[in-house]
Design a protein around this motif. Structure first.
Motif, PDB file in Angstrom:
ATOM      1  N   ASP B 318     -19.034 105.242 -72.231  1.00 53.11           N
ATOM      2  CA  ASP B 318     -18.524 104.238 -73.163  1.00 53.11           C
ATOM      3  C   ASP B 318     -17.000 104.172 -73.084  1.00 53.11           C
ATOM      4  OD1 ASP B 318     -18.582 102.227 -74.994  1.00 53.11           O
ATOM      5  OD2 ASP B 318     -19.108 103.476 -76.710  1.00 53.11           O
ATOM      6  N   HIS B 319     -16.471 104.426 -71.910  1.00 49.12           N
ATOM      7  CA  HIS B 319     -15.015 104.370 -71.721  1.00 49.12           C
ATOM      8  C   HIS B 319     -14.501 103.021 -72.204  1.00 49.12           C
ATOM      9  CE1 HIS B 319     -11.215 105.471 -69.549  1.00 49.12           C
ATOM     10  NE2 HIS B 319     -11.062 104.155 -69.561  1.00 49.12           N
ATOM     11  N   CYS B 320     -13.630 103.073 -73.171  1.00 45.18           N
ATOM     12  CA  CYS B 320     -13.059 101.846 -73.755  1.00 45.18           C
ATOM     13  C   CYS B 320     -11.752 102.295 -74.379  1.00 45.18           C
ATOM     14  CB  CYS B 320     -14.034 101.272 -74.783  1.00 45.18           C
ATOM     15  SG  CYS B 320     -13.570  99.629 -75.389  1.00 45.18           S
ATOM     16  N   SER B 321     -10.732 102.423 -73.533  1.00 48.10           N
ATOM     17  CA  SER B 321      -9.497 103.097 -73.935  1.00 48.10           C
ATOM     18  C   SER B 321      -8.542 102.166 -74.653  1.00 48.10           C
ATOM     19  CB  SER B 321      -8.799 103.645 -72.685  1.00 48.10           C
ATOM     20  OG  SER B 321      -9.065 104.998 -72.528  1.00 48.10           O
ATOM     21  N   PHE B 322      -7.847 102.755 -75.593  1.00 48.77           N
ATOM     22  CA  PHE B 322      -6.752 102.053 -76.262  1.00 48.77           C
ATOM     23  C   PHE B 322      -5.569 103.004 -76.331  1.00 48.77           C
ATOM     24  CE2 PHE B 322     -10.662 100.176 -77.781  1.00 48.77           C
ATOM     25  CZ  PHE B 322     -10.421  98.824 -77.594  1.00 48.77           C
ATOM     26  N   LYS B 323      -4.392 102.435 -76.402  1.00 50.41           N
ATOM     27  CA  LYS B 323      -3.226 103.256 -76.686  1.00 50.41           C
ATOM     28  C   LYS B 323      -3.223 103.598 -78.157  1.00 50.41           C
ATOM     29  CE  LYS B 323      -0.061 101.950 -73.059  1.00 50.41           C
ATOM     30  NZ  LYS B 323       1.328 101.626 -72.711  1.00 50.41           N
ATOM     31  N   LYS B 328      -4.367 101.721 -81.566  1.00 44.70           N
ATOM     32  CA  LYS B 328      -5.041 102.495 -82.619  1.00 44.70           C
ATOM     33  C   LYS B 328      -4.306 102.314 -83.952  1.00 44.70           C
ATOM     34  CE  LYS B 328      -8.512 104.636 -80.533  1.00 44.70           C
ATOM     35  NZ  LYS B 328      -9.897 104.631 -81.036  1.00 44.70           N
ATOM     36  N   GLU B 329      -3.009 102.163 -83.859  1.00 49.95           N
ATOM     37  CA  GLU B 329      -2.212 102.024 -85.075  1.00 49.95           C
ATOM     38  C   GLU B 329      -2.531 100.768 -85.882  1.00 49.95           C
ATOM     39  OE1 GLU B 329       1.865 104.482 -83.989  1.00 49.95           O
ATOM     40  OE2 GLU B 329       1.767 102.322 -83.638  1.00 49.95           O
ATOM     41  N   MET B 330      -3.169  99.820 -85.258  1.00 46.88           N
ATOM     42  CA  MET B 330      -3.551  98.613 -85.996  1.00 46.88           C
ATOM     43  C   MET B 330      -4.395  98.938 -87.232  1.00 46.88           C
ATOM     44  SD  MET B 330      -4.583  96.406 -82.636  1.00 46.88           S
ATOM     45  CE  MET B 330      -5.402  95.056 -83.501  1.00 46.88           C
ATOM     46  N   GLY B 331      -5.027 100.101 -87.216  1.00 52.28           N
ATOM     47  CA  GLY B 331      -5.900 100.461 -88.327  1.00 52.28           C
ATOM     48  C   GLY B 331      -5.296 101.495 -89.256  1.00 52.28           C
ATOM     49  N   ARG B 332      -4.020 101.631 -89.210  1.00 44.18           N
ATOM     50  CA  ARG B 332      -3.375 102.673 -90.027  1.00 44.18           C
ATOM     51  C   ARG B 332      -3.697 102.496 -91.516  1.00 44.18           C
ATOM     52  NH1 ARG B 332       0.476 106.590 -89.169  1.00 44.18           N
ATOM     53  NH2 ARG B 332       1.058 106.053 -87.044  1.00 44.18           N
ATOM     54  N   GLU B 333      -3.824 101.275 -91.960  1.00 42.91           N
ATOM     55  CA  GLU B 333      -4.091 101.051 -93.383  1.00 42.91           C
ATOM     56  C   GLU B 333      -5.582 100.921 -93.667  1.00 42.91           C
ATOM     57  OE1 GLU B 333      -1.512 101.280 -95.264  1.00 42.91           O
ATOM     58  OE2 GLU B 333      -0.256 101.409 -93.458  1.00 42.91           O
ATOM     59  N   PHE B 335      -9.414 101.983 -91.772  1.00 42.69           N
ATOM     60  CA  PHE B 335     -10.119 102.512 -90.594  1.00 42.69           C
ATOM     61  C   PHE B 335     -10.971 101.451 -89.906  1.00 42.69           C
ATOM     62  CE2 PHE B 335     -13.354 103.244 -93.900  1.00 42.69           C
ATOM     63  CZ  PHE B 335     -14.524 102.857 -93.262  1.00 42.69           C
ATOM     64  N   ARG B 336     -11.318 100.396 -90.653  1.00 40.76           N
ATOM     65  CA  ARG B 336     -12.147  99.357 -90.045  1.00 40.76           C
ATOM     66  C   ARG B 336     -11.398  98.546 -88.998  1.00 40.76           C
ATOM     67  NH1 ARG B 336     -13.980  96.231 -95.202  1.00 40.76           N
ATOM     68  NH2 ARG B 336     -11.758  96.588 -95.587  1.00 40.76           N
ATOM     69  N   LYS B 337     -10.076  98.673 -88.986  1.00 42.72           N
ATOM     70  CA  LYS B 337      -9.275  97.914 -88.029  1.00 42.72           C
ATOM     71  C   LYS B 337      -8.809  98.751 -86.850  1.00 42.72           C
ATOM     72  CE  LYS B 337      -7.865  94.611 -91.533  1.00 42.72           C
ATOM     73  NZ  LYS B 337      -6.836  94.342 -92.560  1.00 42.72           N
ATOM     74  N   ILE B 338      -9.219 100.003 -86.821  1.00 45.43           N
ATOM     75  CA  ILE B 338      -8.877 100.841 -85.669  1.00 45.43           C
ATOM     76  C   ILE B 338      -9.766 100.410 -84.502  1.00 45.43           C
ATOM     77  CG2 ILE B 338      -8.833 103.198 -84.740  1.00 45.43           C
ATOM     78  CD1 ILE B 338      -8.775 104.174 -87.717  1.00 45.43           C
ATOM     79  N   PRO B 339      -9.159 100.014 -83.385  1.00 42.71           N
ATOM     80  CA  PRO B 339     -10.006  99.648 -82.245  1.00 42.71           C
ATOM     81  C   PRO B 339     -10.900 100.833 -81.871  1.00 42.71           C
ATOM     82  CG  PRO B 339      -7.743  98.970 -81.866  1.00 42.71           C
ATOM     83  CD  PRO B 339      -7.735  99.804 -83.122  1.00 42.71           C
ATOM     84  N   ASN B 340     -12.158 100.551 -81.697  1.00 39.17           N
ATOM     85  CA  ASN B 340     -13.159 101.585 -81.425  1.00 39.17           C
ATOM     86  C   ASN B 340     -13.193 101.947 -79.947  1.00 39.17           C
ATOM     87  OD1 ASN B 340     -16.001 101.646 -83.584  1.00 39.17           O
ATOM     88  ND2 ASN B 340     -13.974 100.929 -84.168  1.00 39.17           N
TER      89      ASN B 340
END
Lengths: 461, 461, 461, 461
Positions: B318-323, B328-333, B335-340
């Motif tokens: 399921d390799h699906c990398s994000f920085k 990943k920081e998009m979901g700091r506020e 968790f539903r917005k953290i890229p999975n």
């Protein structure tokens, strides 16, 4: 007012012993030996129970009276239904209030109350169906509980009509948990059922033969497993109505072994009839159309085993009768239009004795437990109903293990023109029935009058 | 062109033996003892495999390259992804074509082909996702198969975006059956997941801690069980991707015991990482956010046991990398917005050896089987891919059981700025890698050039 | 000496691919495409395998050659047994050395060696039976292992003759663990079997009909479960021979799911014949008397399912032939005196193809796995035996899927005067057989000469 | 003589309701509301049960009074044992008659009768142990039943002393079936236990730490499974005494699911104590030595779950007390010489309430069921004993849910010098106890006098 039931053998879910039962007004006052000579029994009306069993009045937690369904109404209303129930040893019924999508719970309850007004001759209560979800439904659920209705019904089938999707189902479980209620479930995957039925129809496969094939056991096992898993997440007990097959029962058993509070109800038809009936010549098969459908003999065996070992908690009927003439016939060209359902309210207690207790599949105590005690306990009617104990309502059946008869539409009390158990021999039948101390069936005759039933207000669990 | 891999120990899913392997052009031509001196090997380039294992190139059937997802793209495209794969001993990737609701399958395939054009340096194919249903989808499915894509992917989660309802799911199973394809499933109950996530959010519970709680194991077990039941009714094999927990694996095991064709895939992260990582200080937990989430050590044990006894069929990534930075920081506020998703494509084969074969949890043959042979067999790439057999593509890995290294983002080939396996010690690593006879990794360096991968056209099963 | 098997399809436990196989002297030297023109194949004898499968020679790990048993000897010795084996595609046999109570292991091994001296035309080894316990047995066990015999056999039945009590059984498990051996088990509760047989006899119930009734499936399931539990305590792997029924197989499956190393062997007779044969007219049923007995069709189904899903590890035969005339007839008055056993050594590989692979119950690879690869791996013969790999012994079968014949005692190579599979149609048969590079069966004729088999010295596991 | 228990809440295995209970002479005569003013209660002695529960007297079906065992006698005889029982709310005991190998059943019964003569102050009966097999035993079994003893006990452990081999066990099952009796079983593999204990001893591992290790859960699960299988073959019900672990309980559950009549008994110590106690400093661990041994917390959880869901049928105690001084100390140098057993007869009913009902693990009805009703039903004492029903013996406990105390050897009625539950807090205790209508415990004092117990003659099932 006093009544003394003398010389019988009292059977409860745990016990069996010889004793007289003295009823005062509406309740059981005293249980004892030879009470006839005591001051307590002075002036009491006597019922001779020698050689007979004295059991609590049956509780059928799954009936549909005068239900608007599939373009018609089920043929028995609370008047004929009550008489049938009482003549068969059942003194409490639980009907379903079923709002249309978009309708409120309280409004629909009002509709139901008006429809049934003055008709019930048994004590009764309702399950409240949740057939869609909205803020209104969310807000009305506690108000339903305030009105004494603590059990809710959801459908995983009947797509577009009654079926909830998983989100609605899950929200119902979460909300009912907050109010201390219980969720009961029609567990069949409606999407599968619908799609398979459509495919059969598209292929011109429209006879009753295809009715069970559109709801295979896997579609029932799947749905039972799903709602059990959702209930586990919601930490909410769940009650699977009309379990028909090993696939579904197996999910309940597994859940119970994990310590989850899950209940399975079956019905006499799933214990005694099988799917070969859908292949009767002509359109005869339509008489046996209900959902979930009748299954295989191996499923019957699994259900009997579950009854014996405690995996099956209750036996209801899903009584929802239609006439063959004019009603079942609506589906002559298309099995999907056959109104689903048939009789059972009058036969249940007698059948379970004749085909369960008599051949030794279950004990007399287990019979009482699944027909009365467990229904009362699970649905919050206990100890007022469901047992023979001091202080309980005097809903009593003097059951004669030696009375026998053939079941027949000629003699039954349903308004339907046929009986799915036609010709089956009962060996053991209710003989005298009391509702809250009043004799309502005796000498083979209903004598309860009209409309003497009470609504049973229940408390949150 | 000839290459002779000399002196190694060949490992297949069944066998392990010392032999030279002679490659002619793109294929394995000869396997034998001491081939160096034979006429066959004349002029062959030599690769010394003494003390090393020769295994088939890894096949990762679960990767997402440059996937548009959650408002961004996964950071590895087919260029960086191919390099990472090859450096870790994987020579074939299976990516997912994922149409938006309303988009056609063929149009989206075209979009994917254009996006990836010229980038794959590994051989590759696609799973075609079915994310909605219509006559168009129904009609395009056989055309997708004609283009050589025989596996389809459905999502039971990601409500409103990718999730199918049961009717769509069932129709997909029925339709794919007609064309001889395989359905792969993301099995989590999306309604439950969505509702629970919303409830957490409504309560202000927005940190990564709540990410796994919104998808409890029961929600995964439920969905796995559901699609297995639907597949049983449709008489269609089914493949559960990224199995994380005992609840879901148990359903696959039960189905297989009934004789049903059901497969379970797991991933290295579910074997090696656990949900305590979501509670790392600060926002570190976001790095480990993927769906389904990491689970408990007991689930890891169940998956290892399943790998050992054959219940788990394959290991994908399921390799699906994000920085972390910017993505990943998009979901700091919330968790539903953290890229999975995160990395794994480069680490999979090495990790399974180091933490599976070396400590004796699985045999070397089983390692080859789950990393290459079973993926090839299940997805119709066998015998061209997935084994070391005469006539098969010369996708070969010379694996050095004595080479070791620490995993680190500083040295990995993904474009992400972190690595979830940071600091784990590999004991055993791919040393030399051939893709269709061509050396593409050697001496610790990728040397495969750009874009040398081929699309693998598959036939219906 | 070189032999080139040209143009066939090689089948191993994992793979299936077109290739030539070059044999040099006794071993497989090269596997490749079109080897005919290469220098390697110069001067090689050619075997045309076009349209045929090339599989490893079968390994039958459960045979009794010239066994003194029940007052007679099994009719096939290692001479006729070897010929039968080879003509049916089997090139390795494992016989049982069975000391009498009180006899030493090494002395009995010597007796066996003398009896068989010069007769084996297949490669072979022994299981050493432990039929009683003493310090001597304890001390001899490592010496048996030194002689290359690493598997031991215990009997839970045959009371007073071969049966160990639990203490002896447990000590054997503990002792064999110390020497790195494997314990194989005849798992039937002998006390129950003996007592039930005596009760039948006492009641005059002496026909073959009663033979299976004295060893009900529960008596087999019980014993399998018992030795598995004892092995779990002793932390020792265990191999259940001739599994016949769901009850016993279920115990092995449950153990494997717990991570225990437990193996189940079944035999062709339990897959293909059932207990209705004991009710053949006259004394015909005696032909089918063996222990454990033939079971029900439902058990056959469970075994086939186990073969398909990997629960059953191997297929042996328990070949232990007797003549009907003079031998089986010894029990005409009393089923307890019918010598137990019949043929299978020649039919096994062909039957498993014809009734397993051809109708799609198992794949060709699985057929190879249960007939050759797993037996070799479990009993320490691998990789010398059991597969087609470079360096392995050239025990090879060119198997013709189009050759067919009816099984018959008129043509079989056993010395028995009947064949339990009489009349069954083989579709697919061994065509040419090589033992260590030498052609021993070709053109429908055994051509291996006499006594060319080798004893296979095995190492501790 | 009349006694009126007024104002309490009657609890039976099925029901719970407010009622007065009127006792006439030795039996329950009337149950009713406000009986105080009726003519029936005239002259009755009054017991105030306001705020209290009225339950049937406890039945402990597993006690050893003055048992000759391991070179000493258990310290409580029927005199002290009766007092302890009654003070703890137990009014019926079932002791074991245990013949030595070679001794007859009837002779030993006579010995037991003489030893106990005049001592029992509770009602009582015996299980008859079968510790060897012969024609004499076979012939005496029906005579034992004629004397009213219908349950038999077999030991699968205590090799050379009490242990039956499988043939003896099977014959016992068959013979007891013929007389309509029940077989109860000490299910641990004695061969394994013996051998492991010897091996520990040989290695100098002689402290109590090794006591449980010599009887691992697998040895108990194995034996339970074995006797269940033998009972299935013999078509005879079976009752497993003192189940301690998930392995053994699992076998009973599986058997019941197959429809077999199998019962599991557990004991308070297995629910509340664990094997960490064997590692107490010094020789303290000896106090907790019994067989089977205490297990792990996970086993406790499995047993509680079984109690809740009905898998466990009864709770006995295996009360077999020894003094630490002089008795337990006999094994100071060798755990094998520590007399096995300890107290429980006085604590059982109170413990099950305090640690079962109060924290919500089981309902009050279930508590009554496992402590009294099921023991009575299974062992043929029902309906005379085990419930509160008209006509039943007036063995009644007025149980005060608000009375509390700490368990201590300083205050208990056993003759032992220690108590394994020392310091545990009871919340809810028996307050007043009646035996056949006579008050035998009141105001914290035993007042039953000496020797007032009756032998309970039972009929075949």
């Amino acid at each position: 007012m006093r009544t003394l039931i003398r010389g019988g053998e009292v059977v409860t879910a745990a016990d069996r012993y010889a004793a007289d039962v003295l009823v005062e007004d509406e309740r059981i006052a005293v249980i004892g030996r030879d009470l006839g000579s005591s001051s307590l029994a002075q002036g009491a009306e006597l019922i001779d129970a020698a050689g007979k069993l004295v059991i609590p009045g049956g509780i059928d937690v799954h009936v549909h009276m005068e239900l608007p369904f599939m373009g018609t109404h089920s043929i028995d209303d609370f008047e004929s239904g009550s008489v049938a129930a009482i003549c068969g040893g059942t003194t409490t019924l639980v009907d379903f209030v079923i709002p249309k999508r978009g309708d409120g719970l309280l409004d629909t309850l009002e509709t139901w109350n008006q429809r049934h007004h003055g008709k019930p001759a048994v004590d009764y209560t309702y399950h409240m169906a949740v057939t869609w979800w909205s803020q209104q439904i969310h807000d009305e659920i506690p108000k339903v509980v305030e009105r004494g209705i603590t059990s809710f019904k959801v459908f995983m089938a009947y797509k577009g009509v009654l079926q909830l999707d998983d989100d609605e189902l899950f929200q119902t479980l979460l909300r009912v948990r907050e109010v201390g209620g219980l969720v009961t479930v029609h567990a069949v995957n409606g999407d599968v059922q619908n799609r398979m039925a459509e495919r059969f129809a598209a292929a011109g496969q429209l006879t009753p033969h295809y009715h069970p094939l559109a709801q295979p056991p896997e579609a029932e096992g799947e749905a039972a497993g799903r709602v059990i898993d959702l209930a586990a997440i919601a930490k909410q007990p769940v009650y699977i109505v009309h379990t028909t097959c090993a696939e579904a029962l197996g999910r309940v058993i597994a859940a119970r072994r994990r310590g989850q509070e899950a209940y399975s109800e079956t019905c006499p038809q799933y214990l005694l009839l099988d799917d070969s009936l859908y292949d009767l010549p002509g359109f005869e098969g339509a008489k046996y159309v209900l959902s979930p459908p009748l299954r295989k003999p191996a499923d019957q065996a699994a259900l009997w085993q579950g009854l014996a070992d405690g995996s099956v908690a209750t036996v209801g009927t899903d009584h929802c009768s239609f006439k063959f003439a004019g009603q079942k016939e609506m589906g002559r060209e298309d099995f999907r239009k056959i109104p689903n359902g048939f009789n059972g309210i009058e036969e249940r207690v007698n059948l379970l004795y004749s085909f369960g207790v008599r051949p030794g599949r279950i004990s007399a105590s287990r019979w009482v437990e699944v027909c009365a005690t467990n229904p009362a306990k699970i649905f919050g009617l206990y100890p007022r109903k469901g047992t023979i104990a001091v202080g309980s309502d005097a809903d009593l059946v003097v059951f004669d293990p030696h009375r026998h008869d053939l079941i027949s539409a000629r003699t039954h009390h349903s308004r339907s023109d046929y009986n799915v158990y036609e010709g089956l021999k009962l060996e053991g039948m209710a003989d005298t029935v009391l509702l809250r101390g009043r004799i309502v069936y005796q000498g083979g005759q209903y004598c309860g009058g009209k409309g003497g039933g009470q609504f049973l207000k229940r408390s949150p669990l």
